[in-house]
Design a protein around this motif. Structure first.
Motif, mmCIF file in Angstrom:
data_model
loop_
_atom_site.group_PDB
_atom_site.id
_atom_site.type_symbol
_atom_site.label_atom_id
_atom_site.label_comp_id
_atom_site.label_asym_id
_atom_site.label_seq_id
_atom_site.Cartn_x
_atom_site.Cartn_y
_atom_site.Cartn_z
ATOM 1 N N SER A 57 0.831 -1.204 0.000
ATOM 2 C CA SER A 57 0.000 0.000 0.000
ATOM 3 C C SER A 57 0.865 1.254 0.000
ATOM 4 C CB SER A 57 -0.903 0.008 1.234
ATOM 5 O OG SER A 57 -0.131 0.222 2.410
ATOM 6 N N ARG A 58 0.214 2.384 -0.238
ATOM 7 C CA ARG A 58 0.922 3.664 -0.239
ATOM 8 C C ARG A 58 1.623 3.918 1.098
ATOM 9 N NH1 ARG A 58 -1.942 9.392 0.577
ATOM 10 N NH2 ARG A 58 -2.002 8.422 2.643
ATOM 11 N N ASP A 59 0.919 3.726 2.198
ATOM 12 C CA ASP A 59 1.500 4.032 3.504
ATOM 13 C C ASP A 59 2.632 3.081 3.874
ATOM 14 O OD1 ASP A 59 -0.167 6.229 3.994
ATOM 15 O OD2 ASP A 59 -1.788 4.924 4.639
ATOM 16 N N GLU A 60 2.579 1.844 3.406
ATOM 17 C CA GLU A 60 3.685 0.909 3.649
ATOM 18 C C GLU A 60 4.941 1.368 2.911
ATOM 19 O OE1 GLU A 60 1.900 -3.518 4.458
ATOM 20 O OE2 GLU A 60 1.649 -2.710 2.436
ATOM 21 N N ILE A 61 4.772 1.812 1.670
ATOM 22 C CA ILE A 61 5.931 2.270 0.899
ATOM 23 C C ILE A 61 6.471 3.578 1.470
ATOM 24 C CG2 ILE A 61 6.656 3.120 -1.373
ATOM 25 C CD1 ILE A 61 4.955 0.990 -2.645
ATOM 26 N N ILE A 62 5.583 4.443 1.968
ATOM 27 C CA ILE A 62 6.038 5.659 2.637
ATOM 28 C C ILE A 62 6.833 5.303 3.897
ATOM 29 C CG2 ILE A 62 5.261 7.677 3.946
ATOM 30 C CD1 ILE A 62 3.005 7.975 1.932
ATOM 31 N N PHE A 63 6.368 4.303 4.643
ATOM 32 C CA PHE A 63 7.087 3.861 5.844
ATOM 33 C C PHE A 63 8.480 3.370 5.472
ATOM 34 C CE2 PHE A 63 8.461 0.934 9.090
ATOM 35 C CZ PHE A 63 8.006 1.482 10.274
ATOM 36 N N ILE A 64 8.570 2.563 4.412
ATOM 37 C CA ILE A 64 9.871 2.046 3.968
ATOM 38 C C ILE A 64 10.794 3.196 3.580
ATOM 39 C CG2 ILE A 64 11.039 0.699 2.178
ATOM 40 C CD1 ILE A 64 8.482 -1.054 2.081
ATOM 41 N N TYR A 65 10.252 4.176 2.868
ATOM 42 C CA TYR A 65 11.064 5.323 2.457
ATOM 43 C C TYR A 65 11.590 6.081 3.677
ATOM 44 C CZ TYR A 65 12.324 9.871 0.542
ATOM 45 O OH TYR A 65 13.006 11.020 0.231
ATOM 46 N N GLY A 66 10.717 6.299 4.675
ATOM 47 C CA GLY A 66 11.150 6.980 5.889
ATOM 48 C C GLY A 66 12.250 6.225 6.605
ATOM 49 N N PHE A 67 12.096 4.893 6.708
ATOM 50 C CA PHE A 67 13.123 4.070 7.348
ATOM 51 C C PHE A 67 14.431 4.161 6.573
ATOM 52 C CE2 PHE A 67 15.574 0.403 8.428
ATOM 53 C CZ PHE A 67 15.273 0.137 9.755
ATOM 54 N N PHE A 68 14.344 4.091 5.249
ATOM 55 C CA PHE A 68 15.506 4.137 4.371
ATOM 56 C C PHE A 68 16.341 5.401 4.610
ATOM 57 C CE2 PHE A 68 17.303 5.687 0.362
ATOM 58 C CZ PHE A 68 17.990 4.594 -0.110
ATOM 59 N N LEU A 69 15.677 6.518 4.914
ATOM 60 C CA LEU A 69 16.388 7.788 5.082
ATOM 61 C C LEU A 69 17.280 7.811 6.321
ATOM 62 C CD1 LEU A 69 13.607 10.410 4.224
ATOM 63 C CD2 LEU A 69 15.556 9.733 2.807
ATOM 64 N N ILE A 70 16.921 7.039 7.345
ATOM 65 C CA ILE A 70 17.624 7.157 8.624
ATOM 66 C C ILE A 70 19.038 6.567 8.572
ATOM 67 C CG2 ILE A 70 17.543 6.604 11.090
ATOM 68 C CD1 ILE A 70 14.471 6.685 10.840
ATOM 69 N N PRO A 71 19.236 5.297 8.163
ATOM 70 C CA PRO A 71 20.622 4.821 8.062
ATOM 71 C C PRO A 71 21.433 5.603 7.042
ATOM 72 C CG PRO A 71 19.095 3.214 7.136
ATOM 73 C CD PRO A 71 18.270 4.230 7.847
ATOM 74 N N TYR A 72 20.761 6.090 5.974
ATOM 75 C CA TYR A 72 21.482 6.883 4.984
ATOM 76 C C TYR A 72 21.979 8.193 5.582
ATOM 77 C CZ TYR A 72 22.676 9.430 0.786
ATOM 78 O OH TYR A 72 23.358 10.171 -0.157
ATOM 79 N N ALA A 73 21.169 8.791 6.477
ATOM 80 C CA ALA A 73 21.583 10.037 7.124
ATOM 81 C C ALA A 73 22.829 9.817 7.979
ATOM 82 C CB ALA A 73 20.450 10.586 7.981
#
Length: 261
Positions: A57-73
């Motif tokens: 779903s849209r919100d699941e992919i948004i959650f994944i994107y948010g998680f992805f940003l943290i280790p990258y930061a």
């Protein structure tokens, strides 16, 4: 204690130089935030035309994107090796680094760190929190511990991959190397891997394992039990790839002959 003290000294000097030009420092944070929001808007636009992508779903992919940003930061803050070849190999600054008592990779990391990149972790947390609320996710007592473990594993994966890539500079006089190409591949890891073909899934899982910094660890919090085997593999992948990156780096340092004339 020696390395902690060294880190603190470098951090203080970095902040002094950045705060001399406060607007430049602020502009870097704002531009980073805008870039991340643009990527989020892209996801929202895609879901204007569909409700699910391969069962996500849209919100699941948004959650994944948010998680992805943290280790990258955190990676961008402490493993900012983009200009390693030009600065340390072509311009010869590696010679200076090798004359000092601290480990050479640690010195390069300290000289290249960008604490303002940590703003990306805040953005990621905000995006994750929004998606979690929309999904009505329940937080268990062990979730914060798993979150720290999986984020740390993702940072090690980033660090290992890009340290190994930077170390190619010891064997090549190329100005940019292959980091820009790897950066483009890395961005595929912020989406569920099952939307890609088999070759890309294989690449993102076992060769350049950026799926382990996005979709796989996120699956734990999204209760995607079909991916739990990959969740448990995430810390192991972090340790393996960081060890590989460090090994390649040490081999490169032994191969390095100096800048010459």
């Amino acid at each position: 204690m020696f390395y902690l003290g060294l880190f603190w000294d470098y951090l203080k000097q970095y902040l002094k130089t950045k705060l001399t030009y406060r607007m430049d420092f602020l502009n870097e944070i704002v531009s980073n935030f805008i870039f991340q929001i643009v990527n989020l808007v892209f996801i929202l636009v895609v879901f204007q035309h569909t409700t699910l992508i391969k069962g996500w779903s849209r919100d699941e992919i948004i959650f994944i994107y948010g998680f992805f940003l943290i280790p990258y930061a955190f990676y961008s803050t402490f493993f900012n090796l983009w200009d390693f070849q030009e600065r340390y190999i072509i311009k010869g600054e590696m010679d200076r680094v090798l004359t000092r008592p601290a480990h050479n990779l640690f010195q390069v990391m300290l000289e290249s760190m960008e604490p303002e990149s940590l703003a990306g972790a805040v953005t990621g947390l905000i995006i994750m929190s929004y998606a979690a609320i929309q999904l009505k996710l329940q937080v268990a007592w062990y979730d914060p511990l798993m979150f720290v473990l999986l984020i740390g594993s993702g940072v090690l994966i980033y660090g290992g991959v890009y340290t190994g890539i930077a170390a190619i500079g010891f064997f090549s006089d190329s100005k940019t190397g292959i980091s820009p190409m790897i950066f483009n591949i890395q961005n595929y890891g912020r989406y569920p891997v099952d939307i890609y073909n088999k070759a890309i899934r294989l690449l993102l899982t076992w060769v350049l394992p950026f799926a382990f910094v996005g979709v796989y660890p996120s699956a734990f919090f999204l209760k995607r039990q079909e991916l739990y085997n990959y969740v448990w593999l995430t810390p192991l992948m972090g340790a393996i790839f960081f060890a590989i990156g460090l090994f390649v780096w040490n081999v490169g340092v032994r191969h390095y002959k100096g800048a010459g004339s």
